[in-house]
Design a protein around this motif. Sequence first.
Motif, mmCIF file in Angstrom:
data_model
loop_
_atom_site.group_PDB
_atom_site.id
_atom_site.type_symbol
_atom_site.label_atom_id
_atom_site.label_comp_id
_atom_site.label_asym_id
_atom_site.label_seq_id
_atom_site.Cartn_x
_atom_site.Cartn_y
_atom_site.Cartn_z
ATOM 1 N N LYS A 1 0.833 -1.204 0.000
ATOM 2 C CA LYS A 1 0.000 0.000 0.000
ATOM 3 C C LYS A 1 0.871 1.259 0.000
ATOM 4 O O LYS A 1 0.584 2.213 -0.722
ATOM 5 C CB LYS A 1 -0.917 -0.001 1.218
ATOM 6 C CG LYS A 1 -1.878 1.134 1.252
ATOM 7 C CD LYS A 1 -2.784 1.027 2.465
ATOM 8 C CE LYS A 1 -3.708 2.228 2.532
ATOM 9 N NZ LYS A 1 -4.546 2.189 3.718
ATOM 10 N N LYS A 2 1.940 1.253 0.781
ATOM 11 C CA LYS A 2 2.844 2.409 0.825
ATOM 12 C C LYS A 2 3.528 2.601 -0.529
ATOM 13 O O LYS A 2 3.664 3.721 -1.013
ATOM 14 C CB LYS A 2 3.889 2.217 1.919
ATOM 15 C CG LYS A 2 4.846 3.372 2.063
ATOM 16 C CD LYS A 2 5.826 3.124 3.176
ATOM 17 C CE LYS A 2 6.821 4.258 3.289
ATOM 18 N NZ LYS A 2 7.803 4.006 4.349
ATOM 19 N N SER B 1 1.561 9.245 -6.072
ATOM 20 C CA SER B 1 1.955 10.629 -5.815
ATOM 21 C C SER B 1 3.039 11.093 -6.795
ATOM 22 O O SER B 1 3.109 12.273 -7.135
ATOM 23 C CB SER B 1 2.433 10.803 -4.383
ATOM 24 O OG SER B 1 3.609 10.056 -4.160
ATOM 25 N N ASP C 1 0.990 4.048 -2.957
ATOM 26 C CA ASP C 1 0.747 5.460 -2.647
ATOM 27 C C ASP C 1 1.893 6.324 -3.142
ATOM 28 O O ASP C 1 1.673 7.426 -3.655
ATOM 29 C CB ASP C 1 0.550 5.667 -1.150
ATOM 30 C CG ASP C 1 -0.772 5.101 -0.653
ATOM 31 O OD1 ASP C 1 -1.654 4.813 -1.499
ATOM 32 O OD2 ASP C 1 -0.928 4.951 0.569
ATOM 33 N N ASN C 2 3.117 5.843 -3.015
ATOM 34 C CA ASN C 2 4.269 6.601 -3.508
ATOM 35 C C ASN C 2 4.261 6.682 -5.030
ATOM 36 O O ASN C 2 4.613 7.711 -5.597
ATOM 37 C CB ASN C 2 5.579 5.975 -3.025
ATOM 38 C CG ASN C 2 5.825 6.227 -1.563
ATOM 39 O OD1 ASN C 2 5.229 7.118 -0.967
ATOM 40 N ND2 ASN C 2 6.695 5.421 -0.971
#
Length: 100
Positions: free
Chosen positions: A89-90, A97, A93-94
Amino acid sequence: MSNFVTLTIASEAFLLLSFIIIFLSARNGKKNALLVILFIIGGAPLLYLAIDHATSDYLDANIGLGLAFMFTWIYSVIAFIIGIILLVKKKNDNNISKEQ
């Protein structure tokens, strides 16, 4: 006895690896204190019963030690799955972005 020690160390190492993955994917400093508490909750029963088993001579089967191993393994697998999910998930998300 060495097989018992090896199994105990391997179980605790897998638990530590699971929590390191969760720690790396955590975004908040407050969560780190909670992670340490959860790690102690997961590892303490096995360590206590392993030391008790090594220092005492029981004539019967130590069912509590087996339950402690099972608890630690299940706890480790759940923590590992949560850590992998949080890490993916991280990463997603990166990537999102960076695209914007």
